[in-house]
Design an enzyme around this catalytic site. Sequence first.
Site, PDB file in Angstrom:
ATOM      1  N   MET A   1       0.845  -1.205   0.000  1.00 42.89           N
ATOM      2  CA  MET A   1       0.000   0.000   0.000  1.00 42.89           C
ATOM      3  C   MET A   1       0.878   1.252   0.000  1.00 42.89           C
ATOM      4  O   MET A   1       0.401   2.357   0.278  1.00 42.89           O
ATOM      5  CB  MET A   1      -0.934  -0.005   1.204  1.00 42.89           C
ATOM      6  N   GLY A   2       2.170   1.072  -0.285  1.00 45.10           N
ATOM      7  CA  GLY A   2       3.050   2.234  -0.385  1.00 45.10           C
ATOM      8  C   GLY A   2       3.495   2.770   0.961  1.00 45.10           C
ATOM      9  O   GLY A   2       3.367   2.117   1.984  1.00 45.10           O
TER      10      GLY A   2
ATOM     11  N   HIS B   1       8.829   1.201   3.712  1.00 47.40           N
ATOM     12  CA  HIS B   1       9.811   1.194   4.795  1.00 47.40           C
ATOM     13  C   HIS B   1      10.667  -0.073   4.659  1.00 47.40           C
ATOM     14  O   HIS B   1      10.493  -0.848   3.703  1.00 47.40           O
ATOM     15  CB  HIS B   1       9.114   1.280   6.157  1.00 47.40           C
TER      16      HIS B   1
ATOM     17  N   GLY C   1      10.565  -2.860   6.084  1.00 48.44           N
ATOM     18  CA  GLY C   1       9.799  -4.112   6.008  1.00 48.44           C
ATOM     19  C   GLY C   1       9.427  -4.431   4.568  1.00 48.44           C
ATOM     20  O   GLY C   1       9.672  -5.541   4.072  1.00 48.44           O
ATOM     21  N   HIS C   2       8.857  -3.439   3.867  1.00 47.87           N
ATOM     22  CA  HIS C   2       8.528  -3.638   2.452  1.00 47.87           C
ATOM     23  C   HIS C   2       9.796  -3.973   1.655  1.00 47.87           C
ATOM     24  O   HIS C   2       9.787  -4.845   0.792  1.00 47.87           O
ATOM     25  CB  HIS C   2       7.949  -2.347   1.847  1.00 47.87           C
TER      26      HIS C   2
ATOM     27  N   LYS D   1       4.774 -10.222   9.353  1.00 51.76           N
ATOM     28  CA  LYS D   1       4.148  -9.206  10.208  1.00 51.76           C
ATOM     29  C   LYS D   1       2.617  -9.323  10.159  1.00 51.76           C
ATOM     30  O   LYS D   1       1.943  -9.150  11.160  1.00 51.76           O
ATOM     31  CB  LYS D   1       4.634  -7.832   9.724  1.00 51.76           C
TER      32      LYS D   1
ATOM     33  N   SER E   1       3.967   1.241   8.426  1.00 51.79           N
ATOM     34  CA  SER E   1       3.589   2.577   7.942  1.00 51.79           C
ATOM     35  C   SER E   1       2.766   3.297   9.008  1.00 51.79           C
ATOM     36  O   SER E   1       2.788   4.523   9.093  1.00 51.79           O
ATOM     37  CB  SER E   1       2.753   2.469   6.666  1.00 51.79           C
ATOM     38  N   ARG E   2       2.029   2.547   9.805  1.00 54.66           N
ATOM     39  CA  ARG E   2       1.140   3.167  10.801  1.00 54.66           C
ATOM     40  C   ARG E   2       1.899   3.674  12.028  1.00 54.66           C
ATOM     41  O   ARG E   2       1.307   4.387  12.843  1.00 54.66           O
ATOM     42  CB  ARG E   2       0.043   2.193  11.215  1.00 54.66           C
TER      43      ARG E   2
END
Length: 277
Positions: free
Chosen positions: A27-28, A31, A33-34, A146, A183-184
């Site tokens: 979802m862009g 970070h 992790g991605h 995750k 991201s959150r």
Amino acid sequence: MHVVRTIAKIRKLRPSLTGSVGLVPTMGYLHQGHLALVKQARMENSAVVVSIYVNPPQFGPGEDFGAYPRDLRRDLELLEQEKTDIVFVPCDEEMYPPRFGSWVNVEKVTESLEGASRPGHFRGVATVCAKLFNIVQPTRAYFGQKDAQQAIVIKRLVADLNMNLEVVVVPTVRESDGLAVSSRNIYLSPEERQAATVLFKALSLAKQLWQEGEKDGEKIRRQMVWVIQREPLAKIDYVSIADSNTLQELKHVGRCGLASLAVRIGKARLIDNVILE
Ligand code: AMP
């Protein structure tokens, strides 16, 4: 690196990708992790396709769809550095045109945990992933541990509908204090960021108890709850000790347990898990 906004253009480019293709759906607001998923896809495939799409159907009413962070320019810079071949960035009309009416519903493994807290979430996730798999036709698709339940749901989807791809699950990337990169995390104030370390503390305790021989799922769960409740900024959504395949809650933790939790801290709803093995 091609930045592609339409399905027609992906279909046109797809035959030029010879050899294996790794797809990383995101979802862009990328970070580390991605990027761990992208790096692994890069190592294991001839070509890498990353999708960036904040998928409205997987957000419930009152969730953070509108506020979800976005920074396409930075995302593209990072993906270029990782030698991504194609970035697919569709708009809503491309993915859900006006007469759209087909939804994918994975049963059983979607009923507990995130599925119970976020009704309709996995219907949105399974549908968008099925669409991305049909559009990109990857050899392998990469998902993060995750989101443990999501990985299980996607594996079920691929097996049940005989989709011709391999689902690869990549270990969770953490900050130095154990907080899973997300991201959150951007929603957290400095004080809340400090409080958020309680998630990994509770999961580490679960792992420690299990390794020391505690096999009573309810006892492990209670200890985790106790740790989280001592943090005044943390509000528990769920704490679970479940079978890591079926996601059914476990009284006795045998050889394949999953300790997972969802905790609200300020505006953020954070999830994390560890495998008990
Ligand atoms: P998202 O953009 O949040 O939908 O995440 C896209 C993919 O990245 C999903 O498969 C996530 O499980 C994965 N992911 C997110 N955070 C992490 C992390 N800290 N470590 C590993 N994978 C992650």
